[in-house]
Design a protein around this motif. Structure first.
Motif, PDB file in Angstrom:
ATOM      1  N   VAL A  32      50.250  24.656  88.122  1.00 40.44           N
ATOM      2  CA  VAL A  32      49.320  24.535  86.997  1.00 40.44           C
ATOM      3  C   VAL A  32      47.984  23.974  87.464  1.00 40.44           C
ATOM      4  O   VAL A  32      46.922  24.505  87.124  1.00 40.44           O
ATOM      5  N   THR A  33      48.010  22.911  88.257  1.00 44.63           N
ATOM      6  CA  THR A  33      46.752  22.306  88.689  1.00 44.63           C
ATOM      7  C   THR A  33      45.993  23.177  89.678  1.00 44.63           C
ATOM      8  O   THR A  33      44.776  23.136  89.721  1.00 44.63           O
ATOM      9  N   SER A  34      46.701  23.976  90.443  1.00 43.32           N
ATOM     10  CA  SER A  34      46.026  24.854  91.406  1.00 43.32           C
ATOM     11  C   SER A  34      45.503  26.138  90.780  1.00 43.32           C
ATOM     12  O   SER A  34      44.471  26.664  91.196  1.00 43.32           O
ATOM     13  N   ASN A  35      46.212  26.678  89.798  1.00 42.17           N
ATOM     14  CA  ASN A  35      45.880  28.000  89.272  1.00 42.17           C
ATOM     15  C   ASN A  35      45.337  28.027  87.851  1.00 42.17           C
ATOM     16  O   ASN A  35      44.868  29.074  87.403  1.00 42.17           O
ATOM     17  N   MET A  36      45.435  26.934  87.136  1.00 42.28           N
ATOM     18  CA  MET A  36      45.050  26.965  85.725  1.00 42.28           C
ATOM     19  C   MET A  36      43.840  26.108  85.387  1.00 42.28           C
ATOM     20  O   MET A  36      43.565  25.848  84.217  1.00 42.28           O
ATOM     21  N   GLY A  37      43.081  25.676  86.387  1.00 38.09           N
ATOM     22  CA  GLY A  37      41.897  24.868  86.127  1.00 38.09           C
ATOM     23  C   GLY A  37      40.907  25.575  85.222  1.00 38.09           C
ATOM     24  O   GLY A  37      40.263  24.956  84.379  1.00 38.09           O
ATOM     25  N   TRP A  38      40.795  26.884  85.364  1.00 38.78           N
ATOM     26  CA  TRP A  38      39.892  27.653  84.505  1.00 38.78           C
ATOM     27  C   TRP A  38      40.307  27.537  83.034  1.00 38.78           C
ATOM     28  O   TRP A  38      39.469  27.518  82.147  1.00 38.78           O
ATOM     29  N   GLY A  39      41.613  27.432  82.771  1.00 37.25           N
ATOM     30  CA  GLY A  39      42.094  27.302  81.401  1.00 37.25           C
ATOM     31  C   GLY A  39      41.641  25.998  80.758  1.00 37.25           C
ATOM     32  O   GLY A  39      41.241  25.973  79.592  1.00 37.25           O
ATOM     33  N   TYR A  40      41.678  24.917  81.546  1.00 36.66           N
ATOM     34  CA  TYR A  40      41.206  23.641  81.028  1.00 36.66           C
ATOM     35  C   TYR A  40      39.716  23.711  80.697  1.00 36.66           C
ATOM     36  O   TYR A  40      39.267  23.184  79.679  1.00 36.66           O
TER      37      TYR A  40
END
Length: 161
Positions: A32-40
């Protein structure tokens, strides 16, 4: 009561799961932290755009309270109280955690625990406390305030709003 039952069930599950469950949960967290930063970032952007819309639309003219009510506090006083209450809990909980995280896992090719990592750690932590983070508190505040002062419902919980 359902919250207590859910808490107990999750706690028992985590205790029984032990280190194998910890490894699995760490993999999920790392993904999540590596791949979903754009979502945040999109959550913050959408939230910001929502408030711009509220401000410029007919909803921006809705007052909290009666039409004749005068503000109890001046804008600066109110803003200071909002700032203080929004940031105090976060600082108490995370003021030591964020810098340590950035020292242990610095951005880019910086070596952990190096002088550069320490210099960056105190700087990166400041980004966690900026206006975009405060925006996350604003939406529930507006909903609760509207229900309390305009709809006259005695609530102080977002789920009731």
């Amino acid at each position: 009561m359902p919250t207590v039952v859910l808490f107990i069930c999750v706690s028992v599950f985590l205790i029984i799961g032990g280190s194998s469950l910890q490894g699995f949960l760490n993999q999920i967290l790392n993904w999540v932290t590596s791949n979903m930063g754009w979502g945040y970032m999109w959550i913050y952007i959408i939230n910001f755009l929502f408030f711009v819309y509220l401000m410029l639309s007919k909803y921006g003219n809705i007052r909290l309270g009666e039409p004749d009510d005068k503000p109890v506090y001046k804008n600066f006083q109110w803003g200071s109280m909002v700032f203080a209450t929004a940031i105090d809990a976060s600082i108490l909980m995370l003021s030591m955690v964020d810098p340590l995280m950035y020292v242990q896992h610095p951005e880019g090719s910086v070596k952990p625990y190096s002088a550069t990592a320490y210099n960056l750690a105190h700087m990166y932590g400041q980004y966690d406390w900026g206006p975009m983070a405060w925006l996350m508190f604003a939406a529930p505040t507006i909903a609760i305030g509207y229900m309390m002062y305009n709809k006259k419902r005695k609530i102080q919980s977002l789920s009731d709003a």
